[in-house]
Design a protein around this motif. Sequence first.
Motif, short mmCIF file in Angstrom:
data_model
loop_
_atom_site.label_atom_id
_atom_site.label_comp_id
_atom_site.label_asym_id
_atom_site.label_seq_id
_atom_site.Cartn_x
_atom_site.Cartn_y
_atom_site.Cartn_z
N UNK A 78 0.97 -1.29 0.14
CA UNK A 78 0.08 0.00 -0.05
C UNK A 78 0.63 1.52 -0.02
N UNK A 79 1.99 1.07 -0.34
CA UNK A 79 3.14 2.48 -0.31
C UNK A 79 2.48 3.47 -1.28
N UNK A 80 1.83 3.26 -2.25
CA UNK A 80 1.26 3.98 -3.18
C UNK A 80 2.21 4.28 -4.41
N UNK A 81 1.65 5.16 -5.46
CA UNK A 81 2.23 5.26 -6.69
C UNK A 81 3.47 6.24 -6.77
N UNK A 82 3.54 7.09 -5.75
CA UNK A 82 4.80 7.83 -5.56
C UNK A 82 5.97 6.93 -5.18
N UNK A 83 5.89 5.93 -4.30
CA UNK A 83 6.97 4.90 -3.75
C UNK A 83 7.28 4.14 -5.24
N UNK A 84 6.51 3.89 -5.86
CA UNK A 84 6.76 3.11 -7.22
C UNK A 84 7.59 3.84 -8.09
N UNK A 85 7.13 5.18 -8.18
CA UNK A 85 7.58 6.16 -9.19
C UNK A 85 9.21 6.31 -8.77
N UNK A 86 9.29 6.58 -7.48
CA UNK A 86 10.70 6.89 -6.90
C UNK A 86 11.62 5.55 -6.96
N UNK A 87 10.95 4.37 -6.57
CA UNK A 87 11.69 3.13 -6.84
C UNK A 87 12.05 2.76 -8.13
N UNK A 88 11.40 3.04 -9.39
CA UNK A 88 11.67 2.98 -10.73
C UNK A 88 12.82 3.90 -11.25
N UNK A 89 12.77 4.92 -10.55
CA UNK A 89 13.70 6.19 -10.91
C UNK A 89 15.10 5.84 -10.51
N UNK A 90 15.23 5.26 -9.15
CA UNK A 90 16.43 4.87 -8.58
C UNK A 90 16.92 3.73 -9.10
N UNK A 91 15.88 2.78 -9.63
CA UNK A 91 16.10 1.68 -10.28
C UNK A 91 16.80 1.98 -11.54
N UNK A 92 16.44 2.85 -12.25
CA UNK A 92 17.14 3.28 -13.53
C UNK A 92 18.47 3.67 -12.99
#
Length: 254
Positions: free
Chosen positions: A38-52
Amino acid sequence: MDNIGVVFLSEVVGTAILVLLGCGVVANVALAKNKGFGGGFLMVAIGWGLGVYAGVIVAYNSGAHLNPAVTLGLVASGATEFGSGVPVTFLSVLVYIAAEMLGAILGAVVVWLAYKQHFDAEPDAGSKLAAFSTGPAIRSYGWNLATEIIGTFVLVFVVIAFGGGRQGEAGGLAALGALPVALLVIVIGTSLGGPTGYAINPARDLGPRIAHFLLPIKGKGGSDWAYSWVPVVGPVIGGLLAGWASVVLLPILS
């Protein structure tokens, strides 16, 4: 190992790291009983950015394309050389794209291994698929396609603008720099990612979707192949348009 072999390995490992961390954050948020549930879309966006960010650091030697849309966008921009001095040829383009696809599949498999118990415990097949591939908030193939084209255009155009990957110069995400490209991916996600989950990368979506199809995931349901063409065709079109636009616009804007 010759340059093309180094490039292939670099792209495989870099893309695998990108997908491992990116799909990993989605699994953390989407699968029940996770500490990030339930961490939300912002957590996903930050995670993907830092994954890149991590993928670019690992794959710097190849130019860190990590994305067939970036590879094709550089070709469309007129680049004659990729990272490590590899000339742009039909064969080298195939090597980059094959490496990106293989890395994406491998990264997704490792996500499944890391979250195996949580995949087993998750009752919703849609949440399991979401950890691997994107899906639209409102299914409308034409509009979903447009969103993916726009998001990928922004990604590739900015990469080319900052990375110097046009008019014969080598380029890729690494030329832009790991932190700027991470921030670029985060802002694309937070601004344009809502309608489709912003694949903006054919390998990122298709590779994990193939992994989802092949892996023995308990109660996984279908892999939504009816939608699978959108996050492949949209980013390819967006990347090519960005490459062509860079030839006309960037000399004027610079």
